[in-house]
Write a protein that holds these residues in place. Sequence first.
Motif, short mmCIF file in Angstrom:
data_model
loop_
_atom_site.label_atom_id
_atom_site.label_comp_id
_atom_site.label_asym_id
_atom_site.label_seq_id
_atom_site.Cartn_x
_atom_site.Cartn_y
_atom_site.Cartn_z
N LEU A 50 12.85 -13.34 -38.06
CA LEU A 50 13.60 -14.51 -38.08
C LEU A 50 14.95 -14.22 -38.11
O LEU A 50 15.87 -14.96 -37.61
CB LEU A 50 13.17 -14.97 -39.55
CG LEU A 50 11.88 -15.70 -40.02
CD1 LEU A 50 11.91 -16.00 -41.41
CD2 LEU A 50 11.74 -16.78 -39.10
N PHE A 51 15.32 -13.00 -38.23
CA PHE A 51 16.67 -12.63 -38.00
C PHE A 51 17.06 -12.62 -36.69
O PHE A 51 18.02 -13.09 -36.05
CB PHE A 51 16.98 -11.29 -38.46
CG PHE A 51 18.18 -10.52 -38.19
CD1 PHE A 51 19.32 -10.89 -39.05
CD2 PHE A 51 18.53 -9.76 -36.88
CE1 PHE A 51 20.78 -10.31 -38.78
CE2 PHE A 51 20.02 -9.33 -36.86
CZ PHE A 51 20.77 -9.31 -37.70
N LEU A 52 16.17 -12.17 -35.67
CA LEU A 52 16.39 -12.21 -34.21
C LEU A 52 16.54 -13.68 -33.79
O LEU A 52 17.19 -14.17 -32.92
CB LEU A 52 15.39 -11.75 -33.34
CG LEU A 52 15.41 -9.89 -33.35
CD1 LEU A 52 14.05 -9.32 -32.87
CD2 LEU A 52 16.81 -9.47 -32.71
N PHE A 75 7.54 -14.33 -34.71
CA PHE A 75 8.46 -15.34 -35.44
C PHE A 75 9.80 -15.21 -34.81
O PHE A 75 10.55 -16.13 -35.38
CB PHE A 75 8.57 -14.88 -36.95
CG PHE A 75 7.28 -15.39 -37.69
CD1 PHE A 75 7.31 -16.35 -38.40
CD2 PHE A 75 6.23 -14.41 -38.03
CE1 PHE A 75 6.34 -16.81 -39.17
CE2 PHE A 75 5.27 -14.86 -38.62
CZ PHE A 75 5.12 -16.10 -39.20
N ALA A 76 10.11 -14.30 -33.78
CA ALA A 76 11.17 -14.28 -33.26
C ALA A 76 11.41 -15.59 -32.16
O ALA A 76 12.39 -16.22 -32.12
CB ALA A 76 11.34 -13.13 -32.29
N PHE A 93 14.00 -6.34 -27.11
CA PHE A 93 13.17 -6.24 -28.44
C PHE A 93 11.77 -7.09 -28.10
O PHE A 93 10.75 -6.56 -28.06
CB PHE A 93 13.79 -7.38 -29.58
CG PHE A 93 14.84 -6.41 -30.39
CD1 PHE A 93 14.35 -5.15 -31.21
CD2 PHE A 93 16.25 -6.60 -30.03
CE1 PHE A 93 14.86 -4.43 -31.80
CE2 PHE A 93 16.94 -5.43 -30.58
CZ PHE A 93 16.61 -4.49 -31.44
N ILE A 94 11.80 -8.25 -27.71
CA ILE A 94 10.61 -9.20 -27.66
C ILE A 94 9.92 -8.70 -26.44
O ILE A 94 8.48 -8.48 -26.48
CB ILE A 94 10.99 -10.86 -27.37
CG1 ILE A 94 11.76 -11.14 -28.80
CG2 ILE A 94 9.83 -11.70 -27.17
CD1 ILE A 94 12.14 -12.58 -28.90
N PHE A 110 19.82 -10.89 -23.70
CA PHE A 110 19.37 -9.58 -23.10
C PHE A 110 18.91 -8.58 -24.36
O PHE A 110 17.68 -8.08 -24.38
CB PHE A 110 20.51 -9.00 -22.67
CG PHE A 110 20.23 -7.32 -22.16
CD1 PHE A 110 19.42 -7.08 -21.21
CD2 PHE A 110 20.53 -6.25 -23.09
CE1 PHE A 110 19.21 -5.70 -20.66
CE2 PHE A 110 20.43 -4.98 -22.53
CZ PHE A 110 19.54 -4.58 -21.49
N ILE A 111 19.58 -8.87 -25.55
CA ILE A 111 19.02 -8.03 -26.49
C ILE A 111 17.86 -8.59 -27.22
O ILE A 111 16.98 -7.91 -27.45
CB ILE A 111 20.40 -7.88 -27.80
CG1 ILE A 111 21.46 -7.12 -27.04
CG2 ILE A 111 19.82 -7.09 -29.14
CD1 ILE A 111 22.78 -6.97 -28.28
#
Length: 434
Positions: free
Chosen positions: A26-28, A214-215, A42-43, A36-37
Amino acid sequence: MYKYFKKISLGNWILIGMILGFIVGLFLNFYVNDPFIKNTVFIDNIFYLGGTGFIRLMKMLVVPLVFFSIVVGVSSISDIKKIGTIGGRTILIYLVTTALAITIALIIGMFIKPGMGLNLVATGQSASVTINQTMSDTILNVIPENPFTALANGDMLPVIIFAVIIGIILAQLKEEVQLISDIFDQSNKIMMEMTSLVMKFAPIGVFCLMAKTFAGLGFEGLLPLGKYVLCVLIGLAVQALLVYPSLMVVFTRLNPIRFFKKFFSVMLFAFSASSSNATIPLNIDKLEEMGVSREVSSFTIPLGATVNMDGTAIMQGVAVMFAAQAYGIDLGTSALITVIFTAVLASVGTAGVPSVGLVTLTMVFNSVGLPVEAIGMLFGIDHILDMFRTAVNIAGDAICTIIVSFKNKSMDVDVFNGKKESNVNRIKFGDLVA
């Protein structure tokens, strides 16, 4: 600090991984705008590597685990010849109740639709499933043309049939093939140990899978998970409070309320232990207090801990509907029949240890082509559900044992009804089948 963390159980670590994955995802989703980040780092890399790596480890286990478990499970019930009708009735009742459980779960899943609103296809995952097979094709696909090809390709229904046949032959030949039986038994122990090893990585895998999901989904992913839990609990309640008591009344005319009052302590222990195997001694002792011959229960209860996994079947049925709806897949009649058949046979190879049902769930998904990635979302909440379904599993074992014992006139009904103290005459199997 290390000692404190070491005391945390694996189930709790998985739950922690799920919660942290949900928060990070959720934060992302809401606070990280750099593509990019968010996506590349991450994902598409960190979470993809950790989640997919864990899923591949799970897939690695499925075929050998199920194959060896079923061979050992079937070969171990060679006493069926010795006890005659007791063995036949026990197996039949166990399989029927499991088939009823998975059918109930599928029906509940169709009405409540736990996976609706969770568009997993939108996260970059894809799925395909064959749903237009005829009934004849469905039956023929169960028969392995080449068992080694089936093993290599992970075609689980042919693998199960092949394993069942080997188990039956080993049971018949007994001492003549003791060396081969020992090899299968030791291989099964190796696979169980390997499963325990892989499960240690579950918290990391669950964290990555949840964060990746959830991202891209956000809060709307919570409702389907809540509906999934609700469906499983409803299915377990129907099985425990409607199916089992109905069978008990129809076949024995005994009072199921009296049973549950006496058996509640055993169900409570099973709930806390999350293990059918750990509850076997307590189950047998309690049934003897109810007037059931120990000679019967000492056979039917350990057998039930291996082949009678109604609670697990309910979870698997709901999970199938959850995944199919989440991926927008409309399962046809033949696919649903395949799910029922696979889940029933999978119960034979499901060990009575915590959360192993999620491993065999991979097999059920594969039988109809559902993406096993959806299982990752269910890991975090499975520990809680596992406690409920274990309690249902052992209650089913006990009621089926009472039915078999009653039908074979090896149960003291007066003891069950509280008209006299428990003083069970030890009846030998030879007397029961004479």
